[in-house]
Design a protein around this motif. Structure first.
Motif, short mmCIF file in Angstrom:
data_model
loop_
_atom_site.label_atom_id
_atom_site.label_comp_id
_atom_site.label_asym_id
_atom_site.label_seq_id
_atom_site.Cartn_x
_atom_site.Cartn_y
_atom_site.Cartn_z
N PRO A 97 -51.11 -45.01 30.50
CA PRO A 97 -51.94 -44.42 30.69
C PRO A 97 -51.34 -43.03 31.49
N ASN A 98 -50.72 -43.57 32.60
CA ASN A 98 -50.05 -43.39 33.59
C ASN A 98 -48.50 -42.72 33.67
N PHE A 99 -48.63 -42.37 34.33
CA PHE A 99 -46.99 -41.68 35.15
C PHE A 99 -46.04 -42.81 36.05
N VAL A 100 -45.24 -42.83 35.65
CA VAL A 100 -44.66 -43.94 36.94
C VAL A 100 -43.27 -43.38 37.35
N MET A 101 -42.69 -43.44 38.31
CA MET A 101 -41.72 -43.09 39.17
C MET A 101 -40.47 -44.01 38.90
N VAL A 102 -39.28 -42.93 38.41
CA VAL A 102 -38.06 -44.01 38.12
C VAL A 102 -37.07 -44.37 39.05
N TYR A 103 -36.86 -45.30 39.78
CA TYR A 103 -36.98 -46.29 41.04
C TYR A 103 -35.21 -45.18 40.32
N ASN A 104 -34.32 -45.99 39.87
CA ASN A 104 -32.81 -45.74 39.43
C ASN A 104 -32.82 -43.84 40.06
N LYS A 105 -34.02 -43.15 40.26
CA LYS A 105 -33.19 -41.80 39.77
C LYS A 105 -33.95 -41.01 40.84
N VAL A 106 -34.76 -41.28 41.69
CA VAL A 106 -35.14 -41.17 43.05
C VAL A 106 -34.06 -40.91 44.49
N GLN A 107 -34.62 -39.03 44.73
CA GLN A 107 -33.71 -39.32 45.33
C GLN A 107 -34.37 -39.14 47.04
N ILE A 108 -34.57 -39.91 48.04
CA ILE A 108 -34.29 -39.19 49.35
C ILE A 108 -33.97 -38.10 49.96
N SER A 109 -31.98 -38.59 49.69
CA SER A 109 -32.13 -37.51 50.16
C SER A 109 -31.00 -36.65 49.49
N LYS A 110 -30.29 -35.49 49.44
CA LYS A 110 -29.82 -34.83 48.34
C LYS A 110 -28.79 -33.35 49.46
N GLY A 111 -27.87 -33.77 49.48
CA GLY A 111 -26.40 -32.90 50.48
C GLY A 111 -24.92 -33.67 50.00
N ASP A 112 -24.40 -32.83 50.61
CA ASP A 112 -22.97 -32.21 50.69
C ASP A 112 -21.90 -33.38 51.23
N LEU A 113 -22.66 -34.06 52.73
CA LEU A 113 -22.30 -35.22 52.95
C LEU A 113 -21.46 -36.35 52.30
N LEU A 114 -20.44 -36.44 52.38
CA LEU A 114 -20.03 -37.77 51.96
C LEU A 114 -20.97 -38.86 51.96
N GLY A 115 -21.21 -39.36 51.29
CA GLY A 115 -21.98 -40.53 51.10
C GLY A 115 -21.43 -41.75 51.57
N VAL A 116 -22.79 -42.86 50.68
CA VAL A 116 -21.60 -44.81 51.26
C VAL A 116 -21.54 -45.11 50.44
N GLN A 117 -20.10 -45.17 50.49
CA GLN A 117 -19.16 -45.86 49.96
C GLN A 117 -18.92 -47.40 49.27
N ASN A 118 -19.18 -47.83 47.76
CA ASN A 118 -19.56 -49.14 48.41
C ASN A 118 -20.16 -50.12 48.42
N PRO A 119 -21.50 -49.47 48.19
CA PRO A 119 -22.57 -50.30 49.03
C PRO A 119 -23.73 -51.68 48.27
N THR A 120 -24.00 -52.20 48.85
CA THR A 120 -24.32 -53.60 48.39
C THR A 120 -25.87 -54.30 49.54
#
Length: 213
Positions: A97-120
């Motif tokens: 009966p609830n809504f849940v966040m889809v974690y793999n689609k969550v964004q904590i930031s959104k911009g044009d700077l080159l992002g993190v490459q090959n993170p682990t």
């Protein structure tokens, strides 16, 4: 909603008669008071309200990140509103009966700077969590001094942990000592880069689920 430059006695805030005066994004505005209604909200309206509440409650604890690094700081919508709009459309699902966040689609930031490459991500033991990435300084506008931003979330306890300058791009890795109350908890996390002056930032990367300890 209307804007005005000068009232009879200059700008005002608060309720006067059937209107409310306020300041919003540097403008003086007038809004009419909402009309009272006795109508019971429809099921669709109730679901929409629940959806809004779910997203808002998830984003509020990381407002220190969202309000700095999400979307554009200009235009009609605040960064917070831009983040709300995206997550309402893309990052929340209804699981009765609830809504849940889809974690793999969550964004904590959104911009044009080159992002993190090959993170682990790894958990070497104790209360530590380790993030590693390829130093791609010099590509595009990426600089060695770009700061690593980290958000960690433990859903079962609704606990958040965030850092705005956990490391710099040239480090290539960081071992974080988590608060002891995260020990034994599964966490979701996201990382991103922001320029040292905060004027540019990347779109965040989802790092998956790991268990601390």
């Amino acid at each position: 909603m209307g804007t005005y430059n000068k009232g009879i006695l200059g700008p005002f805030s608060g309720k006067v008669g059937t209107v409310v005066g306020a300041s919003w994004r540097g403008k003086d505005i007038l809004r009419s008071l909402p009309k009272k209604t006795d109508r019971t909200p429809t099921e669709t309206q109730m679901l929409q309200r629940l959806k809004f509440t779910t997203v808002s409650e998830f984003l509020t604890p990381i407002s220190n990140v969202i309000t700095r690094y999400y979307g554009s700081g200009s235009g009609e919508l605040t960064r917070r509103n831009q983040a709300m709009s995206y997550h309402m459309k893309e990052a929340v699902n209804y699981v009765d009966p609830n809504f849940v966040m889809v974690y793999n689609k969550v964004q904590i930031s959104k911009g044009d700077l080159l992002g993190v490459q090959n993170p682990t991500v790894a958990v070497p033991g104790g209360d530590k969590i380790t993030y590693s990435w390829v130093d791609n300084s010099g590509q595009g506008t990426a600089k060695p001094t770009d700061q690593l931003v980290v958000v960690i979330y433990a859903p079962t306890e609704n606990l958040y942990y965030s850092l705005l300058n956990a490391a710099v791009r040239s480090d290539g890795t960081i071992n974080l000592d988590m608060p002891t109350y995260f020990n034994g908890l599964q966490v979701q996390s996201w990382i991103t880069f922001a320029a040292a002056d905060g004027k540019s930032y990347a779109t965040s990367v989802y790092m998956g689920a790991v268990t601390i300890g």
